[in-house]
Design a protein around this motif. Structure first.
Motif: not given
Length: 277
Positions: A88-90, A98-101, A256-259, A265-273
């Motif tokens: 990732a590059k922000y 990450e607001p919901d960390c 975790i892939l942040v935002n 309905g919105g941009i969320e963070s995603m977990n990789v398994w």
């Protein structure tokens, strides 16, 4: 608003305002050295706030040198031999926060506590497992539109589902009294012997019955029969249900892939398994 998929040299990207990002989906070997700068140019030109790349670990140094960071790692992703780095590059400070960390960390901890703890889910006489075909696509699209207010790919479009069905996807479902109530898919990369377990959806009135857990077991069996070596998923970090489903099936948390993704309905963070099949 739908993001478009296009080729850049020999590589495949998705980009657009819907996910507000460039997603490097497949990196061609000949593009390792110069593609990082190319996708950064696309991101800057369109004012996107994130670049997300799924790449062979052998290309990682080229991305690290341009300020990308590794958010997840799957061992043996490519034919069981080479690892995959999720980079990732922000391009904005807001996107990298990450607001919901705390909530995400709590969900992850709870899911990992269920690692390799099986669940007994059986279908009743009025329930039927199916491998979906062309005739199912209108009902599948309707189900997806009811479950997801937004999604990174157009799965609520029956034409899209049919197209992918004839390419590299296998769709699975459960019918109750003849009605489709749950669905999922395997997105196969046959050349590299890996598969993404994805697109899980259950109608709201049918949730809590363990359908996703049941489907995942059937999906794994199907992929083993096809000789696929590695299965993985990118699951909503705030979803206790889906993260627990994968942990119960012995998938290993990879990062975790942040935002990262516009979903529900919105941009969320995603977990990789991931899991070796």
């Amino acid at each position: 608003m739908r993001d478009r998929i296009e080729k850049v040299a020999g590589s495949l990207i998705q980009h657009g305002p819907f996910n507000d990002r460039v997603y490097l989906m497949k990196l061609a070997t000949d593009d390792f050295e110069y593609l990082p700068s190319v996708i950064e140019g696309i991101a800057q030109e369109n004012n996107y706030s994130k670049i997300f790349s799924k790449i062979p670990a052998s290309a990682k140094e080229h991305f690290l040198n341009r300020g990308h960071i590794e958010e997840a790692l799957i061992p043996g992703f490519f034919n069981g031999d080479e690892d995959a780095s999720f980079m990732a590059k922000y391009l904005s400070q807001v996107r990298m926060q990450e607001p919901d960390c705390q909530e995400n960390a709590s969900v992850l901890k709870a899911a990992i506590s269920k690692f390799n703890v099986p669940k007994d889910v059986r279908l009743s006489d009025d329930e039927q497992f199916i491998v979906c075909d062309e005739a199912d696509t209108p009902e599948m699209a309707d189900l997806y539109s009811r479950v997801f207010p937004s999604y990174p790919f157009p799965i609520s479009d029956a034409t899209y589902l049919l197209k992918t069905m004839y390419e590299n996807f296998v769709y699975f479902g459960i019918r109750k009294n003849g009605k489709l109530v749950a669905v999922s898919s395997c997105e196969m990369d046959v050349a590299n012997s890996n598969v993404e377990m994805t697109d899980f959806a259950t109608l709201p009135e049918s949730q809590g019955k363990g359908y996703s857990y049941y489907l995942l077991g059937k999906m794994e069996n199907n992929m083993r029969e096809k000789g696929i070596k590695t299965a993985y998923t990118i699951a909503r970090a705030r979803s206790y249900g889906m993260n627990t489903v994968f942990s119960r099936h012995s998938y290993i948390y990879a990062g975790i892939l942040v935002n990262n993704t516009n979903i529900s309905g919105g941009i969320e963070s995603m977990n990789v398994w991931y899991k070796k099949l």
